[in-house]
Write a protein that holds these residues in place. Structure first.
Motif, PDB file in Angstrom:
ATOM      1  N   THR A   1       0.853  -1.190   0.000  1.00 17.57           N
ATOM      2  CA  THR A   1       0.000   0.000   0.000  1.00 17.57           C
ATOM      3  C   THR A   1       0.892   1.245   0.000  1.00 17.57           C
ATOM      4  O   THR A   1       2.050   1.194   0.446  1.00 17.57           O
ATOM      5  CB  THR A   1      -0.900   0.043   1.241  1.00 17.57           C
ATOM      6  N   PRO A   2       0.368   2.385  -0.476  1.00 18.44           N
ATOM      7  CA  PRO A   2       1.139   3.634  -0.400  1.00 18.44           C
ATOM      8  C   PRO A   2       1.549   3.977   1.032  1.00 18.44           C
ATOM      9  O   PRO A   2       2.649   4.501   1.250  1.00 18.44           O
ATOM     10  CB  PRO A   2       0.174   4.676  -0.970  1.00 18.44           C
ATOM     11  N   ALA A   3       0.693   3.665   2.001  1.00 10.24           N
ATOM     12  CA  ALA A   3       1.036   3.932   3.399  1.00 10.24           C
ATOM     13  C   ALA A   3       2.234   3.083   3.828  1.00 10.24           C
ATOM     14  O   ALA A   3       3.157   3.573   4.496  1.00 10.24           O
ATOM     15  CB  ALA A   3      -0.157   3.649   4.311  1.00 10.24           C
ATOM     16  N   GLN A   4       2.246   1.815   3.441  1.00 11.41           N
ATOM     17  CA  GLN A   4       3.377   0.950   3.786  1.00 11.41           C
ATOM     18  C   GLN A   4       4.674   1.469   3.180  1.00 11.41           C
ATOM     19  O   GLN A   4       5.722   1.468   3.833  1.00 11.41           O
ATOM     20  CB  GLN A   4       3.107  -0.482   3.303  1.00 11.41           C
ATOM     21  N   VAL A   5       4.614   1.910   1.936  1.00  8.20           N
ATOM     22  CA  VAL A   5       5.808   2.442   1.270  1.00  8.20           C
ATOM     23  C   VAL A   5       6.321   3.677   2.006  1.00  8.20           C
ATOM     24  O   VAL A   5       7.521   3.820   2.267  1.00  8.20           O
ATOM     25  CB  VAL A   5       5.507   2.788  -0.207  1.00  8.20           C
ATOM     26  N   THR A   6       5.419   4.576   2.365  1.00  2.88           N
ATOM     27  CA  THR A   6       5.821   5.821   3.018  1.00  2.88           C
ATOM     28  C   THR A   6       6.405   5.557   4.403  1.00  2.88           C
ATOM     29  O   THR A   6       7.434   6.138   4.777  1.00  2.88           O
ATOM     30  CB  THR A   6       4.611   6.773   3.130  1.00  2.88           C
ATOM     31  N   LEU A   7       5.775   4.678   5.158  1.00  3.72           N
ATOM     32  CA  LEU A   7       6.291   4.341   6.484  1.00  3.72           C
ATOM     33  C   LEU A   7       7.632   3.615   6.377  1.00  3.72           C
ATOM     34  O   LEU A   7       8.554   3.872   7.164  1.00  3.72           O
ATOM     35  CB  LEU A   7       5.274   3.484   7.239  1.00  3.72           C
ATOM     36  N   ALA A   8       7.746   2.713   5.400  1.00  4.86           N
ATOM     37  CA  ALA A   8       9.001   1.985   5.196  1.00  4.86           C
ATOM     38  C   ALA A   8      10.122   2.942   4.828  1.00  4.86           C
ATOM     39  O   ALA A   8      11.266   2.792   5.289  1.00  4.86           O
ATOM     40  CB  ALA A   8       8.831   0.929   4.111  1.00  4.86           C
ATOM     41  N   TRP A   9       9.815   3.934   3.978  1.00  3.58           N
ATOM     42  CA  TRP A   9      10.805   4.961   3.595  1.00  3.58           C
ATOM     43  C   TRP A   9      11.362   5.655   4.830  1.00  3.58           C
ATOM     44  O   TRP A   9      12.578   5.784   4.995  1.00  3.58           O
ATOM     45  CB  TRP A   9      10.138   5.970   2.659  1.00  3.58           C
ATOM     46  N   ALA A  10      10.473   6.091   5.726  1.00  2.00           N
ATOM     47  CA  ALA A  10      10.919   6.790   6.928  1.00  2.00           C
ATOM     48  C   ALA A  10      11.737   5.875   7.838  1.00  2.00           C
ATOM     49  O   ALA A  10      12.794   6.272   8.347  1.00  2.00           O
ATOM     50  CB  ALA A  10       9.712   7.352   7.685  1.00  2.00           C
ATOM     51  N   MET A  11      11.275   4.646   8.020  1.00  2.00           N
ATOM     52  CA  MET A  11      11.999   3.729   8.902  1.00  2.00           C
ATOM     53  C   MET A  11      13.357   3.344   8.335  1.00  2.00           C
ATOM     54  O   MET A  11      14.315   3.148   9.079  1.00  2.00           O
ATOM     55  CB  MET A  11      11.141   2.501   9.195  1.00  2.00           C
ATOM     56  N   GLN A  12      13.453   3.236   6.995  1.00  2.00           N
ATOM     57  CA  GLN A  12      14.754   2.925   6.396  1.00  2.00           C
ATOM     58  C   GLN A  12      15.752   4.064   6.580  1.00  2.00           C
ATOM     59  O   GLN A  12      16.966   3.843   6.575  1.00  2.00           O
ATOM     60  CB  GLN A  12      14.594   2.593   4.908  1.00  2.00           C
ATOM     61  N   LEU A  13      15.245   5.269   6.764  1.00  4.44           N
ATOM     62  CA  LEU A  13      16.113   6.406   7.065  1.00  4.44           C
ATOM     63  C   LEU A  13      16.487   6.429   8.552  1.00  4.44           C
ATOM     64  O   LEU A  13      17.255   7.288   8.990  1.00  4.44           O
ATOM     65  CB  LEU A  13      15.430   7.713   6.671  1.00  4.44           C
ATOM     66  N   GLY A  14      15.918   5.495   9.310  1.00  2.00           N
ATOM     67  CA  GLY A  14      16.216   5.418  10.737  1.00  2.00           C
ATOM     68  C   GLY A  14      15.267   6.210  11.602  1.00  2.00           C
ATOM     69  O   GLY A  14      15.506   6.398  12.797  1.00  2.00           O
ATOM     70  N   TYR A  15      14.165   6.702  11.012  1.00  2.43           N
ATOM     71  CA  TYR A  15      13.208   7.505  11.745  1.00  2.43           C
ATOM     72  C   TYR A  15      12.120   6.632  12.373  1.00  2.43           C
ATOM     73  O   TYR A  15      11.658   5.668  11.750  1.00  2.43           O
ATOM     74  CB  TYR A  15      12.535   8.523  10.826  1.00  2.43           C
ATOM     75  N   ALA A  16      11.713   6.975  13.579  1.00  5.92           N
ATOM     76  CA  ALA A  16      10.569   6.317  14.200  1.00  5.92           C
ATOM     77  C   ALA A  16       9.289   6.937  13.645  1.00  5.92           C
ATOM     78  O   ALA A  16       9.250   8.127  13.330  1.00  5.92           O
ATOM     79  CB  ALA A  16      10.619   6.484  15.715  1.00  5.92           C
ATOM     80  N   VAL A  17       8.253   6.134  13.509  1.00  3.52           N
ATOM     81  CA  VAL A  17       6.968   6.614  12.992  1.00  3.52           C
ATOM     82  C   VAL A  17       5.845   6.209  13.942  1.00  3.52           C
ATOM     83  O   VAL A  17       5.919   5.164  14.594  1.00  3.52           O
ATOM     84  CB  VAL A  17       6.686   6.070  11.570  1.00  3.52           C
ATOM     85  N   ILE A  18       4.795   7.051  13.995  1.00  3.42           N
ATOM     86  CA  ILE A  18       3.695   6.795  14.927  1.00  3.42           C
ATOM     87  C   ILE A  18       2.352   7.045  14.232  1.00  3.42           C
ATOM     88  O   ILE A  18       1.561   7.890  14.672  1.00  3.42           O
ATOM     89  CB  ILE A  18       3.830   7.670  16.190  1.00  3.42           C
ATOM     90  N   PRO A  19       2.065   6.325  13.154  1.00  2.00           N
ATOM     91  CA  PRO A  19       0.793   6.541  12.458  1.00  2.00           C
ATOM     92  C   PRO A  19      -0.392   6.123  13.327  1.00  2.00           C
ATOM     93  O   PRO A  19      -0.281   5.212  14.151  1.00  2.00           O
ATOM     94  CB  PRO A  19       0.912   5.629  11.233  1.00  2.00           C
TER      95      PRO A  19
END
Length: 267
Positions: free
Chosen positions: A202-220
């Motif tokens: 999903t587009p959401a999975q891609v966007t969250l994966a992008w941030a996490m691969q940069l080492g960022y924590a995400v809290i959707p």
């Protein structure tokens, strides 16, 4: 102590809606929950956590001190009230939600109080939110380098905040991205959709994966079980270096959260 890369946000979720969201998330395997005093839902989050049966030491609970509670005589009492609502003796992470409007409370005053909360065992880690480079420098001067665990900031493909993120990296401060999906705007981006199709994601999975691969924590956040489950799977998605580079080109400086009464002079 590290900050989990994927957690559940509860911004704008109230009453039974937030109870259901947190309950479903914990049942699905989420273990990091992010709330704040101003969200008005700490008691409901605490209720859902207590009913879940998940052991406290398996959870990572974050809350944020509101601007009205930044003064030295208010910060710790307000944190204790948050702990009572959340039905816990400590938080894993406590953040300053926004810098004091117009510097009404000096950075030294509230950072000293936040550091004292850590000394008292009320929180395992401390951090900030919506801080600029200048404000981070001031905070580090008060508590020392290596003490501020994270700066929670608006960050998504349209606002990649690279200068601030680079400074944070140099100081050992983790990036926590909020609004990672850009209020849903990012999900309609043709590039994000193209990458999602290639991965059967999903587009959401891609966007969250992008941030996490940069080492960022995400809290959707989400109120739907299927979306909660889908977001959780983003940690399994690996994007290629070429895909990461393409997403980097989407940065347009689009800031979605900048309330006049609270916003500092952004970097």
């Amino acid at each position: 102590m590290s900050i989990p890369l994927l957690g559940l946000g509860t911004f704008r979720l109230k009453d039974q809606v937030v109870i259901d969201s947190v309950s479903q998330a914990l049942a699905l395997g989420y273990r990091a929950i992010d709330t704040a005093q101003i969200y008005g839902n700490e008691a409901e989050v605490g209720q859902a956590v207590a009913a879940s049966g998940v052991a406290r030491d398996e959870l990572f609970l974050t809350s944020k001190i509101w601007t009205e509670n930044l003064a030295a005589d208010k910060l710790i009492p307000s944190l204790k009230e948050s702990l009572s609502k959340l039905r816990t003796d400590y938080l894993d992470l406590t953040l300053i939600h926004w810098p004091s409007p117009k510097g009404a409370v000096p950075v030294r005053e509230f950072m000293d109080a936040l550091a004292e909360a850590k000394v008292q065992g009320l929180t395992r880690q401390i951090g900030v939110s919506n801080f600029t480079i200048d404000l981070l420098r001031q905070a580090i001067e008060v508590v020392g380098k290596g003490v501020i665990a994270t700066n929670q900031i608006e960050l998504h493909p349209y606002l990649q905040n690279r200068t601030l993120a680079a400074y944070m990296h140099s100081q050992g401060i983790a990036v926590t991205s909020y609004m990672t999906l850009g209020y849903g705007k990012v999900l309609h981006d043709p590039l994000i959709q193209q990458i999602a199709a290639l991965h059967q994601a999903t587009p959401a999975q891609v966007t969250l994966a992008w941030a996490m691969q940069l080492g960022y924590a995400v809290i959707p956040s989400s109120t739907r079980r299927e979306n909660l489950a889908s977001n959780l799977k983003a940690s399994e998605l690996k994007l290629s270096s070429d895909e990461m580079a393409k997403i980097a080109t989407l940065d347009s400086g689009l800031r979605l959260i900048s309330p006049d009464s609270l916003a500092p002079a952004w970097d």
